[in-house]
Scaffold this motif. Structure first.
Motif, short mmCIF file in Angstrom:
data_model
loop_
_atom_site.label_atom_id
_atom_site.label_comp_id
_atom_site.label_asym_id
_atom_site.label_seq_id
_atom_site.Cartn_x
_atom_site.Cartn_y
_atom_site.Cartn_z
N ILE A 214 24.28 9.02 -0.81
CA ILE A 214 23.79 7.68 -0.52
C ILE A 214 24.22 6.79 -1.69
N THR A 215 24.41 5.51 -1.42
CA THR A 215 24.85 4.64 -2.51
C THR A 215 23.73 4.47 -3.53
N LEU A 216 24.13 4.27 -4.75
CA LEU A 216 23.17 4.04 -5.83
C LEU A 216 22.33 2.80 -5.53
N ALA A 217 22.96 1.77 -4.97
CA ALA A 217 22.24 0.53 -4.65
C ALA A 217 21.13 0.79 -3.63
N ASN A 218 21.42 1.54 -2.57
CA ASN A 218 20.41 1.82 -1.56
C ASN A 218 19.29 2.71 -2.10
N LEU A 219 19.64 3.67 -2.93
CA LEU A 219 18.63 4.53 -3.52
C LEU A 219 17.75 3.74 -4.49
N ALA B 210 12.36 0.50 5.27
CA ALA B 210 12.37 1.71 6.08
C ALA B 210 13.20 2.77 5.35
N VAL B 211 12.99 4.02 5.74
CA VAL B 211 13.80 5.11 5.20
C VAL B 211 14.07 6.07 6.36
N ARG B 212 15.32 6.49 6.49
CA ARG B 212 15.66 7.44 7.54
C ARG B 212 15.10 8.81 7.19
N PHE B 213 14.69 9.54 8.22
CA PHE B 213 14.20 10.89 7.99
C PHE B 213 15.29 11.77 7.37
N SER B 214 16.53 11.54 7.73
CA SER B 214 17.63 12.34 7.16
C SER B 214 17.74 12.08 5.65
N THR B 215 17.52 10.85 5.23
CA THR B 215 17.55 10.53 3.80
C THR B 215 16.36 11.15 3.10
N LEU B 216 15.20 11.04 3.70
CA LEU B 216 13.99 11.64 3.14
C LEU B 216 14.15 13.15 3.02
N GLU B 217 14.72 13.76 4.05
CA GLU B 217 14.96 15.20 4.03
C GLU B 217 15.92 15.59 2.91
N ALA B 218 16.99 14.83 2.74
CA ALA B 218 17.97 15.12 1.69
C ALA B 218 17.36 14.98 0.30
N ILE B 219 16.56 13.96 0.10
CA ILE B 219 15.90 13.76 -1.19
C ILE B 219 14.96 14.92 -1.48
N CYS B 220 14.16 15.29 -0.48
CA CYS B 220 13.21 16.39 -0.66
C CYS B 220 13.92 17.72 -0.91
N LEU C 100 6.68 12.26 -2.66
CA LEU C 100 7.61 11.16 -2.85
C LEU C 100 6.99 9.81 -2.51
N ILE C 101 6.18 9.79 -1.48
CA ILE C 101 5.54 8.54 -1.06
C ILE C 101 4.02 8.75 -0.99
N GLN C 102 3.30 7.68 -1.27
CA GLN C 102 1.84 7.75 -1.30
C GLN C 102 1.27 6.47 -0.71
N PHE C 103 0.22 6.60 0.08
CA PHE C 103 -0.49 5.45 0.62
C PHE C 103 -1.67 5.13 -0.28
N PRO D 251 0.78 -1.24 0.00
CA PRO D 251 0.00 0.00 0.00
C PRO D 251 0.82 1.29 0.00
N ILE D 252 2.13 1.23 0.21
CA ILE D 252 2.97 2.43 0.13
C ILE D 252 3.68 2.43 -1.22
N ILE D 253 3.45 3.48 -1.99
CA ILE D 253 4.05 3.61 -3.32
C ILE D 253 5.12 4.70 -3.26
N VAL D 254 6.30 4.40 -3.77
CA VAL D 254 7.38 5.38 -3.86
C VAL D 254 7.38 5.95 -5.27
N LYS D 255 7.23 7.26 -5.37
CA LYS D 255 7.11 7.91 -6.67
C LYS D 255 8.39 8.64 -7.06
N LEU D 256 9.53 8.08 -6.65
CA LEU D 256 10.82 8.69 -6.93
C LEU D 256 11.09 8.78 -8.42
N ASP D 257 10.73 7.75 -9.17
CA ASP D 257 10.93 7.75 -10.62
C ASP D 257 10.23 8.94 -11.28
#
Length: 86
Positions: free
Chosen positions: A27-32, A42-52, A62-65, A2-8
């Protein structure tokens, strides 16, 4: 899931590659890639903050339920059934 990542979608709209984003947020390409494909548990808030910050977006972009068909009233229904059987 139910959680969709819309990074693409965001990367496409910003004309940015996953590799470029990985370099810019440190962040590594593999982890991203794991996050992008929705396989992250899971995703760290620091990673989410950096992406945003880099993509100039809000976390909700970025994410949708998206509820699944079975996540509706089943738990409530089973509670009603239990109360009725007592």
């Amino acid at each position: 899931m139910p959680i969709i990542v819309k990074l693409d979608d965001l990367l496409h709209a910003r004309r940015m590659t996953l590799t470029e984003l990985a370099e810019r947020i440190g962040i590594t390409l593999a982890n991203l890639s794991i996050l992008k494909t929705g396989k992250a548990r899971a995703v760290r808030f620091s990673t989410l903050e950096a992406i945003c910050e880099v993509l100039q977006c809000q976390p909700g972009e970025l994410i949708q339920f998206v509820p699944t068909a079975t996540s509706g009233a089943e738990p409530e229904q089973s509670i009603k059934e239990e109360k009725g059987s007592q």
